[in-house]
Design a protein around this motif. Structure first.
Motif, short mmCIF file in Angstrom:
data_model
loop_
_atom_site.label_atom_id
_atom_site.label_comp_id
_atom_site.label_asym_id
_atom_site.label_seq_id
_atom_site.Cartn_x
_atom_site.Cartn_y
_atom_site.Cartn_z
N THR A 1 12.94 -29.14 4.68
CA THR A 1 12.10 -27.96 4.86
C THR A 1 12.47 -26.91 3.83
OG1 THR A 1 13.60 -26.97 6.44
CG2 THR A 1 11.84 -28.36 7.33
N GLN A 2 11.45 -26.24 3.38
CA GLN A 2 11.68 -25.17 2.41
C GLN A 2 11.92 -23.87 3.16
OE1 GLN A 2 8.79 -24.81 -0.58
NE2 GLN A 2 9.08 -26.87 -1.37
N PRO A 3 12.82 -23.06 2.65
CA PRO A 3 13.07 -21.78 3.32
C PRO A 3 11.84 -20.90 3.24
CG PRO A 3 14.27 -21.90 1.23
CD PRO A 3 13.62 -23.25 1.46
N THR A 4 11.57 -20.23 4.34
CA THR A 4 10.42 -19.33 4.34
C THR A 4 10.84 -17.96 3.83
OG1 THR A 4 10.85 -18.70 6.61
CG2 THR A 4 9.30 -20.50 6.26
N MET A 5 10.06 -17.45 2.93
CA MET A 5 10.34 -16.13 2.38
C MET A 5 9.39 -15.14 3.03
SD MET A 5 10.95 -16.91 -1.59
CE MET A 5 12.39 -15.96 -1.94
N SER A 6 9.92 -14.03 3.38
CA SER A 6 9.11 -12.99 4.00
C SER A 6 8.41 -12.19 2.90
CB SER A 6 10.00 -12.09 4.83
OG SER A 6 9.26 -11.01 5.31
N HIS A 7 7.10 -12.15 3.00
CA HIS A 7 6.32 -11.38 2.03
C HIS A 7 5.84 -10.10 2.69
CE1 HIS A 7 6.20 -14.63 -0.87
NE2 HIS A 7 5.87 -15.46 0.10
N PRO A 8 5.88 -9.01 1.97
CA PRO A 8 5.37 -7.77 2.57
C PRO A 8 3.86 -7.89 2.80
CG PRO A 8 5.87 -7.45 0.24
CD PRO A 8 6.32 -8.83 0.60
N PRO A 9 3.38 -7.20 3.81
CA PRO A 9 1.93 -7.27 4.06
C PRO A 9 1.18 -6.63 2.89
CG PRO A 9 2.96 -5.62 5.46
CD PRO A 9 4.06 -6.33 4.73
N PRO A 10 -0.03 -7.09 2.63
CA PRO A 10 -0.81 -6.51 1.53
C PRO A 10 -1.12 -5.04 1.83
CG PRO A 10 -2.11 -8.14 2.73
CD PRO A 10 -0.75 -8.14 3.32
N THR A 11 -1.19 -4.25 0.80
CA THR A 11 -1.50 -2.83 0.95
C THR A 11 -2.70 -2.48 0.08
OG1 THR A 11 0.00 -2.20 -0.83
CG2 THR A 11 0.90 -2.20 1.41
N VAL A 12 -3.35 -1.41 0.47
CA VAL A 12 -4.50 -0.90 -0.27
C VAL A 12 -4.20 0.55 -0.60
CG1 VAL A 12 -6.96 -0.37 -0.18
CG2 VAL A 12 -6.08 -2.44 0.92
N SER A 13 -4.37 0.90 -1.84
CA SER A 13 -4.13 2.27 -2.26
C SER A 13 -5.46 3.01 -2.28
CB SER A 13 -3.50 2.27 -3.65
OG SER A 13 -3.30 3.59 -4.09
N LEU A 14 -5.51 4.14 -1.58
CA LEU A 14 -6.72 4.96 -1.54
C LEU A 14 -6.40 6.38 -1.97
CD1 LEU A 14 -8.12 3.83 1.93
CD2 LEU A 14 -8.97 3.14 -0.32
N PRO A 15 -7.34 7.03 -2.65
CA PRO A 15 -7.10 8.43 -3.01
C PRO A 15 -7.04 9.30 -1.76
CG PRO A 15 -9.05 7.55 -4.13
CD PRO A 15 -8.58 6.51 -3.17
N VAL A 16 -6.18 10.31 -1.78
CA VAL A 16 -5.98 11.18 -0.63
C VAL A 16 -7.29 11.86 -0.23
CG1 VAL A 16 -4.80 13.26 0.19
CG2 VAL A 16 -3.54 11.53 -1.08
N HIS A 17 -8.12 12.28 -1.19
CA HIS A 17 -9.38 12.95 -0.84
C HIS A 17 -10.31 12.02 -0.07
CE1 HIS A 17 -12.15 11.11 -3.79
NE2 HIS A 17 -11.08 11.03 -4.57
N LEU A 18 -10.26 10.73 -0.38
CA LEU A 18 -11.09 9.76 0.36
C LEU A 18 -10.59 9.62 1.79
CD1 LEU A 18 -13.36 7.61 0.32
CD2 LEU A 18 -11.59 5.97 -0.35
N VAL A 19 -9.27 9.52 1.95
CA VAL A 19 -8.67 9.39 3.27
C VAL A 19 -8.94 10.66 4.08
CG1 VAL A 19 -6.49 9.17 4.52
CG2 VAL A 19 -6.92 7.78 2.49
N ALA A 20 -8.79 11.83 3.45
CA ALA A 20 -9.03 13.10 4.15
C ALA A 20 -10.49 13.19 4.59
CB ALA A 20 -8.66 14.27 3.26
N GLY A 21 -11.41 12.77 3.73
CA GLY A 21 -12.84 12.79 4.10
C GLY A 21 -13.13 11.86 5.26
N LEU A 22 -12.52 10.68 5.24
CA LEU A 22 -12.71 9.73 6.33
C LEU A 22 -12.12 10.26 7.63
CD1 LEU A 22 -13.69 6.98 7.27
CD2 LEU A 22 -11.56 5.99 6.41
N GLN A 23 -10.95 10.88 7.54
CA GLN A 23 -10.33 11.47 8.73
C GLN A 23 -11.24 12.58 9.29
OE1 GLN A 23 -6.82 13.86 8.26
NE2 GLN A 23 -6.08 13.33 10.30
N ASP A 24 -11.77 13.43 8.42
CA ASP A 24 -12.69 14.49 8.88
C ASP A 24 -13.91 13.90 9.57
OD1 ASP A 24 -11.04 16.47 7.95
OD2 ASP A 24 -12.19 16.86 6.12
#
Length: 147
Positions: A2-25
């Motif tokens: 068996t091959q050792p399993t490597m833990s991969h970080p979850p995928p992330t998405v980068s969004l501009p703060v103004h877009l996030v703030a507008g969505l939050q509003d």
């Protein structure tokens, strides 16, 4: 072998703060609109119950001599009041949806925006676990008890 399993970080998405703030509003405005809708439903339901009570009292004045004729009217009033439980189901859905929207808005802000130096971390309400507090999809389905 068996091959050792490597833990991969979850995928992330980068969004501009103004877009996030507008969505939050937008999420918070939708939540506010739902709260207004709840108030309108409460007001309309209170008025309807008041009017049904008035009609029922008026019918009581004619009970003696016209009791047989008034029975279908009383039955119709009783059914109408029972159907007003739609208000209770609608209010539960509004409150649940408001909680989901609020949770999304705060989580979005927490993930996307850096806290200020002196800012305390927010204690977020948990996202509702159930998808919906109301399982009935129409007034004619199932039974409704008047409380």
């Amino acid at each position: 072998m068996t091959q050792p399993t490597m833990s991969h970080p979850p995928p992330t998405v980068s969004l501009p703060v103004h877009l996030v703030a507008g969505l939050q509003d937008a999420l918070l405005m939708a939540m506010t609109d739902l709260q207004r809708l709840e108030g309108l439903l409460d007001h309309a339901t209170a008025n309807l119950l008041d009017r049904f009570g008035s009609a029922n009292r008026t019918l009581g004045q004619y009970e003696g001599e016209h009791a047989g004729e008034l029975a279908p009217v009383r039955q119709a009033l009783h059914q109408a009041v029972t159907e007003l439980q739609f208000h209770d189901m609608a209010t539960q859905l509004i409150v649940h949806t408001g909680k989901v929207l609020q949770s999304c808005a705060w989580r979005l802000a927490e993930e996307a925006m850096e806290p200020e130096e002196d800012e305390q971390p927010m204690e977020l309400d948990p996202m509702p676990e159930r998808p919906s507090p109301v399982t009935q999809s129409e007034m004619d389905a199932g039974s409704v008890e008047l409380f």
